[in-house]
Design a protein around this motif. Structure first.
Motif, PDB file in Angstrom:
ATOM      1  N   SER A 267       7.685   7.263  -6.400  1.00 29.81           N
ATOM      2  CA  SER A 267       6.206   7.398  -6.640  1.00 29.81           C
ATOM      3  C   SER A 267       5.407   6.152  -6.056  1.00 29.81           C
ATOM      4  CB  SER A 267       5.780   6.392  -7.808  1.00 29.81           C
ATOM      5  OG  SER A 267       4.985   6.266  -8.968  1.00 29.81           O
ATOM      6  N   GLY A 268       4.499   5.692  -5.644  1.00 30.98           N
ATOM      7  CA  GLY A 268       3.510   5.404  -4.658  1.00 30.98           C
ATOM      8  C   GLY A 268       2.109   4.451  -5.505  1.00 30.98           C
ATOM      9  N   MET A 269       1.623   3.763  -4.416  1.00 31.03           N
ATOM     10  CA  MET A 269       0.756   2.507  -4.952  1.00 31.03           C
ATOM     11  C   MET A 269       0.061   2.406  -3.641  1.00 31.03           C
ATOM     12  SD  MET A 269       0.785  -0.642  -7.009  1.00 31.03           S
ATOM     13  CE  MET A 269       1.150   0.584  -8.312  1.00 31.03           C
TER      14      MET A 269
ATOM     15  N   ASP B 205      -4.645   9.438 -14.701  1.00 31.09           N
ATOM     16  CA  ASP B 205      -5.522   9.833 -13.341  1.00 31.09           C
ATOM     17  C   ASP B 205      -4.705  10.392 -12.502  1.00 31.09           C
ATOM     18  OD1 ASP B 205      -4.156   7.012 -12.695  1.00 31.09           O
ATOM     19  OD2 ASP B 205      -5.866   6.640 -11.162  1.00 31.09           O
ATOM     20  N   GLN B 206      -3.379  10.516 -12.274  1.00 28.50           N
ATOM     21  CA  GLN B 206      -2.986  11.088 -11.005  1.00 28.50           C
ATOM     22  C   GLN B 206      -1.777  12.422 -11.528  1.00 28.50           C
ATOM     23  OE1 GLN B 206      -2.888  10.337  -7.902  1.00 28.50           O
ATOM     24  NE2 GLN B 206      -4.121   9.049  -8.868  1.00 28.50           N
TER      25      GLN B 206
ATOM     26  N   HIS C 205      -2.865   7.101   2.875  1.00 26.58           N
ATOM     27  CA  HIS C 205      -3.566   7.103   1.537  1.00 26.58           C
ATOM     28  C   HIS C 205      -5.075   6.539   1.653  1.00 26.58           C
ATOM     29  CE1 HIS C 205      -0.579  10.195   0.044  1.00 26.58           C
ATOM     30  NE2 HIS C 205      -1.674  10.212  -0.534  1.00 26.58           N
TER      31      HIS C 205
ATOM     32  N   ALA D 166       1.719   1.655 -14.337  1.00 30.37           N
ATOM     33  CA  ALA D 166       3.002   1.936 -13.683  1.00 30.37           C
ATOM     34  C   ALA D 166       3.921   0.437 -12.537  1.00 30.37           C
ATOM     35  CB  ALA D 166       2.118   2.039 -11.952  1.00 30.37           C
TER      36      ALA D 166
ATOM     37  N   VAL E 115       1.377   3.252  -0.392  1.00 29.36           N
ATOM     38  CA  VAL E 115       1.284   4.525   0.776  1.00 29.36           C
ATOM     39  C   VAL E 115      -0.215   3.712   1.633  1.00 29.36           C
ATOM     40  CG1 VAL E 115       2.024   5.877  -0.669  1.00 29.36           C
ATOM     41  CG2 VAL E 115      -0.196   5.042  -1.601  1.00 29.36           C
TER      42      VAL E 115
ATOM     43  N   VAL F 113       7.706  11.891 -10.781  1.00 34.40           N
ATOM     44  CA  VAL F 113       7.140  11.043 -10.756  1.00 34.40           C
ATOM     45  C   VAL F 113       6.109  10.388 -11.932  1.00 34.40           C
ATOM     46  CG1 VAL F 113       4.708  11.173  -8.785  1.00 34.40           C
ATOM     47  CG2 VAL F 113       6.508  12.570  -8.938  1.00 34.40           C
ATOM     48  N   PRO F 114       6.430   8.514 -11.647  1.00 33.82           N
ATOM     49  CA  PRO F 114       6.705   8.143 -12.709  1.00 33.82           C
ATOM     50  C   PRO F 114       4.728   8.011 -12.212  1.00 33.82           C
ATOM     51  CG  PRO F 114       7.312   7.066 -11.897  1.00 33.82           C
ATOM     52  CD  PRO F 114       7.637   8.447 -10.920  1.00 33.82           C
TER      53      PRO F 114
ATOM     54  N   HIS G  42      -3.332  15.702  -9.916  1.00 36.99           N
ATOM     55  CA  HIS G  42      -1.766  15.787  -8.431  1.00 36.99           C
ATOM     56  C   HIS G  42      -0.810  16.177  -8.769  1.00 36.99           C
ATOM     57  CE1 HIS G  42      -5.455  12.346  -6.324  1.00 36.99           C
ATOM     58  NE2 HIS G  42      -5.912  13.540  -6.563  1.00 36.99           N
TER      59      HIS G  42
ATOM     60  N   ILE H 126       6.437  13.408  -2.302  1.00 29.74           N
ATOM     61  CA  ILE H 126       7.656  13.617  -3.303  1.00 29.74           C
ATOM     62  C   ILE H 126       8.331  14.145  -2.548  1.00 29.74           C
ATOM     63  CG2 ILE H 126       7.486  14.162  -5.334  1.00 29.74           C
ATOM     64  CD1 ILE H 126       4.353  13.911  -5.882  1.00 29.74           C
TER      65      ILE H 126
ATOM     66  N   ASN I 296      -2.367  -1.243 -12.490  1.00 30.52           N
ATOM     67  CA  ASN I 296      -1.380  -0.795 -11.783  1.00 30.52           C
ATOM     68  C   ASN I 296      -0.364  -1.182 -12.750  1.00 30.52           C
ATOM     69  OD1 ASN I 296      -3.851  -1.368  -8.903  1.00 30.52           O
ATOM     70  ND2 ASN I 296      -2.697   0.561  -9.617  1.00 30.52           N
TER      71      ASN I 296
ATOM     72  N   LYS J 295      -1.092   5.065 -20.000  1.00 37.04           N
ATOM     73  CA  LYS J 295      -1.454   5.695 -19.224  1.00 37.04           C
ATOM     74  C   LYS J 295      -2.772   5.794 -18.984  1.00 37.04           C
ATOM     75  CE  LYS J 295      -3.233   8.764 -22.594  1.00 37.04           C
ATOM     76  NZ  LYS J 295      -2.387  10.096 -23.507  1.00 37.04           N
TER      77      LYS J 295
ATOM     78  N   HIS K  20      -4.024  -4.914  -9.753  1.00 37.62           N
ATOM     79  CA  HIS K  20      -4.569  -5.492 -11.292  1.00 37.62           C
ATOM     80  C   HIS K  20      -3.329  -4.761 -12.266  1.00 37.62           C
ATOM     81  CE1 HIS K  20      -5.905  -1.385 -11.218  1.00 37.62           C
ATOM     82  NE2 HIS K  20      -6.417  -0.772 -10.219  1.00 37.62           N
TER      83      HIS K  20
HETATM   84  P1  TYM Z   1      -2.883   4.377  -7.082  1.00 39.58           P
HETATM   85  O1  TYM Z   1      -3.013   3.359  -6.753  1.00 39.58           O
HETATM   86  O2  TYM Z   1      -4.588   4.569  -7.072  1.00 39.58           O
HETATM   87  O3  TYM Z   1      -2.583   3.582  -8.827  1.00 39.58           O
HETATM   88  C1  TYM Z   1      -0.709   3.362  -8.138  1.00 39.58           C
HETATM   89  C2  TYM Z   1      -0.629   3.681  -9.815  1.00 39.58           C
HETATM   90  O4  TYM Z   1      -1.384   3.103 -10.621  1.00 39.58           O
HETATM   91  C3  TYM Z   1      -1.669   3.804 -11.744  1.00 39.58           C
HETATM   92  N1  TYM Z   1      -3.369   3.459 -12.415  1.00 39.58           N
HETATM   93  C4  TYM Z   1      -2.914   3.009 -13.632  1.00 39.58           C
HETATM   94  N2  TYM Z   1      -2.455   3.808 -14.891  1.00 39.58           N
HETATM   95  C5  TYM Z   1      -3.174   3.307 -16.058  1.00 39.58           C
HETATM   96  N3  TYM Z   1      -4.392   2.686 -15.952  1.00 39.58           N
HETATM   97  C6  TYM Z   1      -5.165   2.476 -15.098  1.00 39.58           C
HETATM   98  N4  TYM Z   1      -6.413   1.952 -14.996  1.00 39.58           N
HETATM   99  C7  TYM Z   1      -4.839   2.398 -13.638  1.00 39.58           C
HETATM  100  N5  TYM Z   1      -4.971   2.081 -11.873  1.00 39.58           N
HETATM  101  C8  TYM Z   1      -4.115   3.239 -11.566  1.00 39.58           C
HETATM  102  C9  TYM Z   1      -1.588   5.460 -11.346  1.00 39.58           C
HETATM  103  O5  TYM Z   1      -1.925   6.023 -11.813  1.00 39.58           O
HETATM  104  C10 TYM Z   1      -0.300   4.882 -10.263  1.00 39.58           C
HETATM  105  O6  TYM Z   1       0.039   5.664 -10.859  1.00 39.58           O
HETATM  106  N6  TYM Z   1      -2.682   8.942  -5.107  1.00 39.58           N
HETATM  107  C11 TYM Z   1      -1.850   7.301  -6.041  1.00 39.58           C
HETATM  108  C12 TYM Z   1      -1.066   7.481  -5.098  1.00 39.58           C
HETATM  109  C13 TYM Z   1       0.497   7.829  -4.633  1.00 39.58           C
HETATM  110  C14 TYM Z   1       1.101   8.411  -5.707  1.00 39.58           C
HETATM  111  C15 TYM Z   1       2.272   9.211  -4.678  1.00 39.58           C
HETATM  112  C16 TYM Z   1       2.206   8.486  -6.493  1.00 39.58           C
HETATM  113  C17 TYM Z   1       0.565   8.636  -3.271  1.00 39.58           C
HETATM  114  N7  TYM Z   1       1.184   9.504  -3.173  1.00 39.58           N
HETATM  115  C18 TYM Z   1       3.409  10.085  -4.807  1.00 39.58           C
HETATM  116  C19 TYM Z   1       3.043   9.206  -6.835  1.00 39.58           C
HETATM  117  C20 TYM Z   1       3.757   9.941  -5.879  1.00 39.58           C
HETATM  118  C21 TYM Z   1      -2.610   6.776  -6.169  1.00 39.58           C
HETATM  119  O7  TYM Z   1      -4.074   6.456  -5.509  1.00 39.58           O
HETATM  120  O8  TYM Z   1      -2.374   5.408  -7.090  1.00 39.58           O
END
Ligand code: TYM
Length: 325
Positions: free
Chosen positions: A6-8, A148-149, A43, A22, A40, A143-144, A152, A135, A18, A182, A15
């Motif tokens: 997984s990524g962030m 919103d993801q 990204h 996550a 990441v 992939v946890p 993808h 991944i 996150n 979630k 916050h």
């Molecule tokens: P990102 O950086 O926006 O967020 C990281 C993780 O936090 C979760 N998340 C939330 N969950 C619940 N409520 C919210 N308000 C909230 N905001 C964020 C997101 O769902 C995520 O799990 N594209 C991805 C990063 C990424 C990635 C990957 C994830 C890049 N490569 C490969 C999984 C596998 C992203 O922008 O997450």
């Protein structure tokens, strides 16, 4: 052990969204899977940013993840995406099997194009291809993510399937594992908590700042309350209590709020204290780690080393299958 990835994005300090959506989940899963977690940075270049702040943000994210309970490098690997050059390499190769129509369909592409009208770059469109590469490079199966993801990850499955159909079964189709929390709403009460909407509380926020933000946070929209009287769940403050407060306090909020026995001020004050108490040890440990970055560097280097070894093996297989070796 199954492989988990997984990524962030280091677009800001992690916050509450996150954390609940996550980080908390990652900490649990590090015991059950062969887990790789990635900061990441590539990204995060797809929206406007200040190059002078990138390193600081990466370290801050790493510090919060470790302080919160990721045991890297012992139980999992934590690394920075750009430290393993194969991410960008595989993204290019996968882009050649990705239908562009799928990319235009992504809700995140549409919403980000809307929010960042002056910077609709190609990276914003091909963002999910890089995410798939992240991944696939480790043959990640689980992939946890937050809700919103999910779209993808669905696309990641499509891309891996197309690759496998054309070049042979090499990349497993990844499966999302949606966290129990979630979709955490922001303090405005009507959109997902996110840095870009500035409706967030950071994990390492100081107590005064937590209170200042909560004090003015949206409670229950009157319109919804009229539609659904007596249901505390329409209030985002109540929802946050369910993550940070004791059962007795949650009941106190439910009872007090639905009978007008307590006011929003009181209710928010208890929540602010609970958030502060939960995060205080993480805040302190993260600050400590950031004072002298040697330990963080050691952890990220070890993560990148292990990730690079796996990535090189996958790339060798992929290059051969595609006829480039
Ligand atoms: P990102 O950086 O926006 O967020 C990281 C993780 O936090 C979760 N998340 C939330 N969950 C619940 N409520 C919210 N308000 C909230 N905001 C964020 C997101 O769902 C995520 O799990 N594209 C991805 C990063 C990424 C990635 C990957 C994830 C890049 N490569 C490969 C999984 C596998 C992203 O922008 O997450």
């Amino acid at each position: 052990m199954k492989r988990l990835f997984s990524g962030m994005q280091p677009t800001g300090s992690p916050h509450i969204g996150n954390y609940l959506g996550a980080i908390e989940n990652w900490i649990k899963l590090q015991d059950e899977y062969d887990a790789l977690f990635c900061i990441v940075d590539l990204h995060s270049l797809t929206i406007d940013y200040d190059p002078a702040q990138v390193q600081e943000r990466i370290y801050e994210m790493a510090a919060v993840l470790i302080a919160a309970g990721l045991e890297a490098p012992e139980k999992c690997s934590l690394f920075v995406q750009s430290h393993v050059k194969e991410h960008a390499e595989l993204a290019w190769l996968l882009s050649t099997v990705t239908p562009i129509s799928e990319l235009y369909r992504m809700t995140q592409f549409k919403s980000k194009s809307d929010t960042h009208k002056k910077n609709i770059n190609a990276g914003l469109l091909t963002y999910p291809v890089l995410q798939t590469a992240d991944i696939a490079l480790y043959k990640g199966e689980v992939v946890p993510v937050g809700e919103d993801q999910v779209q993808h990850i669905e696309l990641a499955r499509i891309i891996c399937r197309k690759f496998n159909n054309r070049y042979g079964e090499i990349l497993p189709e990844p499966q999302e594992k949606v966290s129990p929390a979630k979709r955490i709403m922001g303090l405005d009460g009507n959109a997902k908590m996110s840095k870009s909407l500035n409706n967030q509380i950071d994990v390492i926020e100081e107590p005064e700042a937590i209170w200042e933000k909560l004090r003015v946070a949206m409670t229950d929209p009157a319109r919804q309350r009229r539609k659904d009287p007596g249901n505390p769940f329409v209030c985002n403050i109540h929802t946050l209590h369910t993550y940070f407060s004791t059962d007795e306090q949650i009941e106190w909020v439910r009872e007090g709020c639905t009978t007008a026995g307590i006011g929003c001020f009181e209710c928010k004050r208890v929540l602010a204290d609970n958030i502060d108490q939960r995060f205080a040890p993480i805040r302190e440990k993260a600050r400590e780690l950031l004072k002298d970055k040697t330990e963080l560097k050691r952890i990220l280097d070890a993560g990148a080393k292990r990730a690079s070894e796996i990535a090189a093996e996958t790339m060798d297989e992929v290059y051969r299958a595609m006829g480039l070796r």
